[in-house]
Design a protein around this motif. Structure first.
Motif, mmCIF file in Angstrom:
data_model
loop_
_atom_site.group_PDB
_atom_site.id
_atom_site.type_symbol
_atom_site.label_atom_id
_atom_site.label_comp_id
_atom_site.label_asym_id
_atom_site.label_seq_id
_atom_site.Cartn_x
_atom_site.Cartn_y
_atom_site.Cartn_z
ATOM 1 N N ALA A 58 0.597 -1.096 0.109
ATOM 2 C CA ALA A 58 -0.036 -0.115 -0.072
ATOM 3 C C ALA A 58 0.856 1.353 -0.004
ATOM 4 C CB ALA A 58 -0.894 -0.077 1.241
ATOM 5 N N ASP A 59 2.002 1.155 0.406
ATOM 6 C CA ASP A 59 2.794 2.061 0.352
ATOM 7 C C ASP A 59 3.261 2.585 -1.086
ATOM 8 O OD1 ASP A 59 3.231 2.019 3.276
ATOM 9 O OD2 ASP A 59 5.116 0.914 3.264
ATOM 10 N N TYR A 60 2.985 2.115 -1.858
ATOM 11 C CA TYR A 60 3.490 2.224 -3.380
ATOM 12 C C TYR A 60 2.148 2.680 -4.350
ATOM 13 C CZ TYR A 60 8.066 0.545 -2.328
ATOM 14 O OH TYR A 60 9.312 0.445 -1.563
ATOM 15 N N LYS A 61 1.005 2.787 -3.581
ATOM 16 C CA LYS A 61 -0.294 3.056 -4.098
ATOM 17 C C LYS A 61 -0.146 4.437 -5.064
ATOM 18 C CE LYS A 61 -4.990 2.845 -4.290
ATOM 19 N NZ LYS A 61 -5.358 1.910 -5.371
ATOM 20 N N GLY A 62 -0.334 4.390 -6.264
ATOM 21 C CA GLY A 62 -0.060 5.605 -7.263
ATOM 22 C C GLY A 62 1.358 5.445 -7.957
ATOM 23 N N LYS A 63 2.128 4.258 -7.387
ATOM 24 C CA LYS A 63 3.283 4.128 -8.394
ATOM 25 C C LYS A 63 3.066 2.729 -8.931
ATOM 26 C CE LYS A 63 5.842 6.668 -4.976
ATOM 27 N NZ LYS A 63 7.050 6.567 -3.782
ATOM 28 N N LYS A 64 4.035 2.547 -9.898
ATOM 29 C CA LYS A 64 4.273 1.131 -10.566
ATOM 30 C C LYS A 64 5.374 0.701 -9.775
ATOM 31 C CE LYS A 64 2.250 1.575 -15.151
ATOM 32 N NZ LYS A 64 2.597 0.899 -16.356
ATOM 33 N N VAL A 65 5.241 -0.607 -9.466
ATOM 34 C CA VAL A 65 6.318 -1.397 -8.812
ATOM 35 C C VAL A 65 6.405 -2.666 -9.159
ATOM 36 C CG1 VAL A 65 4.744 -1.991 -6.836
ATOM 37 C CG2 VAL A 65 7.075 -1.983 -6.450
ATOM 38 N N ILE A 66 8.022 -3.058 -9.237
ATOM 39 C CA ILE A 66 8.377 -4.569 -9.596
ATOM 40 C C ILE A 66 8.620 -4.933 -8.322
ATOM 41 C CG2 ILE A 66 10.302 -5.810 -10.463
ATOM 42 C CD1 ILE A 66 10.617 -3.582 -12.491
ATOM 43 N N VAL A 67 7.759 -6.170 -8.272
ATOM 44 C CA VAL A 67 7.825 -7.180 -6.925
ATOM 45 C C VAL A 67 8.547 -8.237 -7.469
ATOM 46 C CG1 VAL A 67 6.569 -8.133 -5.069
ATOM 47 C CG2 VAL A 67 5.865 -6.113 -5.760
ATOM 48 N N TYR A 68 9.603 -8.620 -6.807
ATOM 49 C CA TYR A 68 10.249 -9.864 -7.457
ATOM 50 C C TYR A 68 10.614 -10.849 -6.075
ATOM 51 C CZ TYR A 68 15.232 -9.085 -6.393
ATOM 52 O OH TYR A 68 16.547 -8.652 -5.809
ATOM 53 N N PHE A 69 10.488 -12.010 -6.274
ATOM 54 C CA PHE A 69 10.638 -13.176 -5.228
ATOM 55 C C PHE A 69 11.930 -13.842 -5.565
ATOM 56 C CE2 PHE A 69 6.182 -11.865 -5.117
ATOM 57 C CZ PHE A 69 5.848 -11.798 -3.584
#
Length: 157
Positions: free
Chosen positions: A29-40
């Protein structure tokens, strides 16, 4: 063995709040309004995971320039993540999912096969989450080497 649920483009990204290398909570939720790459990734400081993390580090300026943030998530404890970050000069958040709840919610933990053996583990996976928290890109079983370059080509970054 569990059959992991795979996310697809258009799905809502599962929410998470996980500790970073310093033990501070970081939420999607801290990244709402932004695009974020989440990698595992499976484990900090292993050869493949180091290569992948360093590729993200080396591409971060270009990714950020295109409005993309990066978050790495593994089942490592925060202290191990801090050591990994410091040893490799990583410049993006590494989050700890020790109980694997987030890994499982994203379909990044489950049945794997290696040399004919079947076992459960982290499935190296990368996602692009849009400004509204929807999955834009979902990639499972990615290769550590060359993945970031391929992702950048796929995203035209």
């Amino acid at each position: 063995m569990t059959d992991n649920n795979r996310l697809e483009a258009g799905d809502t990204a599962p929410a998470f709040t996980l500790p970073d290398a310093e033990g501070n909570d970081v939420s999607l939720a801290d990244y709402k309004g932004k695009k974020v790459i989440v990698y595992f990734y499976p484990a900090a400081s292993t050869p493949g995971c180091t290569k992948q993390a360093c590729d993200f580090r080396d591409s971060l300026a270009e990714l950020n320039g295109e409005g993309l943030e990066v978050i790495g998530i593994s089942p490592d404890k925060p202290a191990k993540l801090a050591k990994f970050r410091d040893a490799e000069g990583l410049n993006f958040p590494l989050l700890s999912d020790v109980d694997k709840t987030t890994l499982k919610a994203w379909g990044a933990f489950g049945e794997k096969k290696n040399y004919g053996k079947v076992y459960e583990g982290v499935i190296r996976s990368t996602f692009l989450v849009d400004e509204d928290g929807k999955i834009e890109v979902a990639q499972y079983n990615v290769r550590a080497t060359g993945h970031v370059a391929k992702l950048r080509r796929d995203l035209s970054v």
